[in-house]
Design a protein around this motif. Structure first.
Motif, short mmCIF file in Angstrom:
data_model
loop_
_atom_site.label_atom_id
_atom_site.label_comp_id
_atom_site.label_asym_id
_atom_site.label_seq_id
_atom_site.Cartn_x
_atom_site.Cartn_y
_atom_site.Cartn_z
N ALA A 94 15.17 2.51 21.11
CA ALA A 94 15.95 2.41 22.36
C ALA A 94 17.32 3.08 22.20
O ALA A 94 17.77 3.80 23.08
CB ALA A 94 16.10 0.95 22.77
N ALA A 95 17.97 2.85 21.04
CA ALA A 95 19.29 3.45 20.82
C ALA A 95 19.18 4.93 20.46
O ALA A 95 20.07 5.73 20.77
CB ALA A 95 20.04 2.69 19.73
N ALA A 96 18.06 5.33 19.83
CA ALA A 96 17.86 6.74 19.45
C ALA A 96 17.69 7.63 20.68
O ALA A 96 17.74 8.86 20.57
CB ALA A 96 16.64 6.87 18.53
N ARG A 97 17.50 7.02 21.86
CA ARG A 97 17.41 7.83 23.09
C ARG A 97 18.70 8.60 23.34
O ARG A 97 18.71 9.55 24.12
CB ARG A 97 17.10 6.94 24.29
CG ARG A 97 15.68 6.39 24.26
CD ARG A 97 15.46 5.41 25.39
NE ARG A 97 15.45 6.09 26.68
CZ ARG A 97 15.83 5.53 27.83
NH1 ARG A 97 16.31 4.31 27.84
NH2 ARG A 97 15.76 6.19 28.96
N ILE A 98 19.79 8.21 22.68
CA ILE A 98 21.05 8.95 22.81
C ILE A 98 20.83 10.40 22.37
O ILE A 98 21.49 11.31 22.84
CB ILE A 98 22.19 8.26 22.01
CG1 ILE A 98 23.55 8.74 22.44
CG2 ILE A 98 21.99 8.39 20.51
CD1 ILE A 98 24.07 8.18 23.71
N LYS A 106 23.68 11.47 28.96
CA LYS A 106 24.67 11.76 30.00
C LYS A 106 25.06 10.48 30.73
O LYS A 106 26.23 10.23 31.03
CB LYS A 106 24.07 12.73 31.03
CG LYS A 106 24.15 14.17 30.61
CD LYS A 106 25.44 14.81 31.13
CE LYS A 106 25.52 16.27 30.79
NZ LYS A 106 26.38 16.60 29.70
N ASP A 107 24.05 9.68 31.03
CA ASP A 107 24.26 8.43 31.74
C ASP A 107 25.19 7.50 30.95
O ASP A 107 26.13 6.92 31.48
CB ASP A 107 22.86 7.80 31.88
CG ASP A 107 22.78 6.90 33.06
OD1 ASP A 107 23.23 7.33 34.13
OD2 ASP A 107 22.27 5.76 32.90
N GLY A 113 32.88 6.73 29.99
CA GLY A 113 34.07 7.52 30.27
C GLY A 113 34.38 8.54 29.19
O GLY A 113 35.54 8.85 28.92
N VAL A 114 33.34 9.07 28.57
CA VAL A 114 33.51 10.04 27.48
C VAL A 114 33.38 11.46 28.05
O VAL A 114 32.43 11.73 28.79
CB VAL A 114 32.45 9.77 26.38
CG1 VAL A 114 32.32 10.94 25.45
CG2 VAL A 114 32.82 8.50 25.62
N PRO A 115 34.32 12.36 27.73
CA PRO A 115 34.26 13.70 28.31
C PRO A 115 33.05 14.51 27.82
O PRO A 115 32.79 14.59 26.62
CB PRO A 115 35.56 14.37 27.83
CG PRO A 115 36.19 13.46 26.85
CD PRO A 115 35.51 12.14 26.88
N THR A 116 32.33 15.06 28.77
CA THR A 116 31.15 15.87 28.46
C THR A 116 31.01 16.93 29.55
O THR A 116 31.77 16.90 30.53
CB THR A 116 29.88 14.99 28.37
OG1 THR A 116 28.77 15.81 28.06
CG2 THR A 116 29.61 14.23 29.65
#
Ligand code: AMP
Ligand code: GLY
Length: 396
Positions: A94-98, A106-107, A113-116
């Motif tokens: 579930a966390a590896a989906r990052i 992106k979600d 609030g992280v710049p991307t």
């Protein structure tokens, strides 16, 4: 302590080497490679398949499993090991989906609030086309012109995967790694990777042709972890999918500050080969503490000097990989003081031969990046096999 490292590339060789430096440890690898075999017992397992790795870990009775590549993590290897009570350094599926899902990443970044790069609604150059899901570096097209964009849209449709369009970010890239457990994160020194196959960043993207650390003029890694990694870790925790393992932020250093290009859920390859030789012998303790969820109060590891890694690849990499070509000069390269990390090698009739696109990573160390670069290329000069190719501008 008994440790099993999962994977078979240069990154895993560097991990095994660095863990072995920690002293009293019995090392195993699944499946490993001929370089890894010098420090660990290699077992014929399929790294990508939890059903192959989990029984091995249980049978060996290991105290810690360290997972190198992303595919087993996305496939749920860490979940399965935790269910069986085996401590593991690496996130849940579930966390590896990052890393596994760019839309998910992106979600999470938007919520944190992280710049991307902004997601774009319409296909207009300049922009970047990205396939969703793991595409081994082949799912991204940077499009500056209408022709490049048309070509990218054709290619991504051939892949048959969902995709999205995003803003093209301009600047220098930087890789920043954090060892993470839940909401705690320890920053490792920043490194730079070279993605294109040819000198001067020419030619197609690859898995990485070289790396170096430290990176002059780069923002402080601890500051990046505070503004980028920790908010993302808090957001993953808030969603009930806390991250334990290595959170890798691939950044573009834009005029508006660092922006995330991508997150990965594992150590970078070949950045790891330039990072670990700079750290002391505390890697195993750090990974074990993260696996136990006990990172609070653990200091960031001190880093010394500089390191440069030059990847030596086979003739037609990245289009094709080659196997069975005999490799000469590894021992001479090591005799210069360089580290030779095996990536795509095999043992055939008692000889080391090529077995893949990226064959070796040669790491030189020194007081400065310039010294480390000289040391790395002195090592590369000893290596010889038919069709070998490498970039001559790593760390320049
Ligand atoms: P990724 O697979 O997302 O790491 O992308 C591979 C490479 O494509 C990156 O290392 C960058 O060089 C480039 N890239 C990806 N996204 C962007 C972007 N939004 N702007 C500029 N370059 C990008
Ligand atoms: N060096 C790029 C990566 O590991 O994804």
């Amino acid at each position: 302590m008994k440790v099993l490292v999962v994977g078979s590339g240069g990154r895993e060789h560097a991990l095994v080497w660095a863990i072995a430096r920690g002293g009293d440890v019995e090392l195993h690898a699944a499946p490993g490679n001929p370089g890894i075999a010098a420090a660990a017992a290699c077992h014929p397992a399929r790294a990508d398949d939890p059903a192959s790795v989990v029984p091995l870990a249980v049978e060996l009775g290991v105290d810690l499993v360290v997972v190198g590549p992303e595919a087993p993590l996305v496939a749920g290897l860490a979940d399965e090991l935790r269910r069986r009570g085996v401590p593991v350094f690496g996130p849940s599926a579930a966390a590896a989906r990052i890393e596994g899902s760019k839309t998910f990443a992106k979600d999470v970044m938007d919520a944190a609030g992280v710049p991307t790069a902004r997601t774009l609604a319409t296909a207009e150059p300049p922009c970047v086309v990205k396939a969703d899901g793991l595409a081994a570096g082949k799912g991204v097209w940077v499009c500056r012109t209408r022709d490049e964009l048309d070509e990218a849209l054709r290619a991504v449709e051939t892949l048959g995967q969902p995709f999205h369009l995003e803003e093209l970010l301009e600047g220098e890239e930087l890789s920043v790694f954090a060892v993470a457990a839940g909401e705690s994160a320890i920053a490792l020194p920043a490194a730079r990777d070279y993605k294109r196959v040819g000198d001067g960043d020419s030619g197609p993207n690859t898995g990485g042709m070289g790396s170096f650390s430290p990176v002059a003029g780069a923002p402080d890694a601890e500051e990046v972890v505070e503004t980028i990694h920790r908010p993302v870790l808090r957001e993953l925790s808030r969603r009930g999918t806390p991250f334990a393992g290595l959170l890798y932020a691939g950044l573009m250093l834009t005029a508006r500050g660092p922006h995330v290009i991508e997150f990965n859920c594992r150590f970078g390859d070949p950045e790891t080969q330039s990072l670990l030789p700079r750290l002391g012998d505390g890697l195993l303790g750090l990974l074990a503490a993260a696996a136990a969820g006990e990172l609070d109060g653990v200091p960031s590891p001190a880093a010394d000097g500089a390191a440069v890694t030059v990847v030596v690849a086979s003739r037609d990499y990245p289009e094709r990989s080659e196997s069975g070509t005999p490799i000469d000069g590894i021992a001479s390269a090591e005799a210069t003081g360089a580290h030779v990390f095996h990536a795509g090698t095999a043992l055939q009739d008692g000889r080391i031969v090529t077995n893949g696109g990226r064959v070796l990573g040669v790491t030189g160390t020194g007081a400065t990046v310039a010294d480390a670069r000289t040391a790395a290329y002195a090592g590369v000069a000893c290596i010889d096999f038919a069709g070998m190719r490498f970039r001559s501008d790593i760390g320049a």
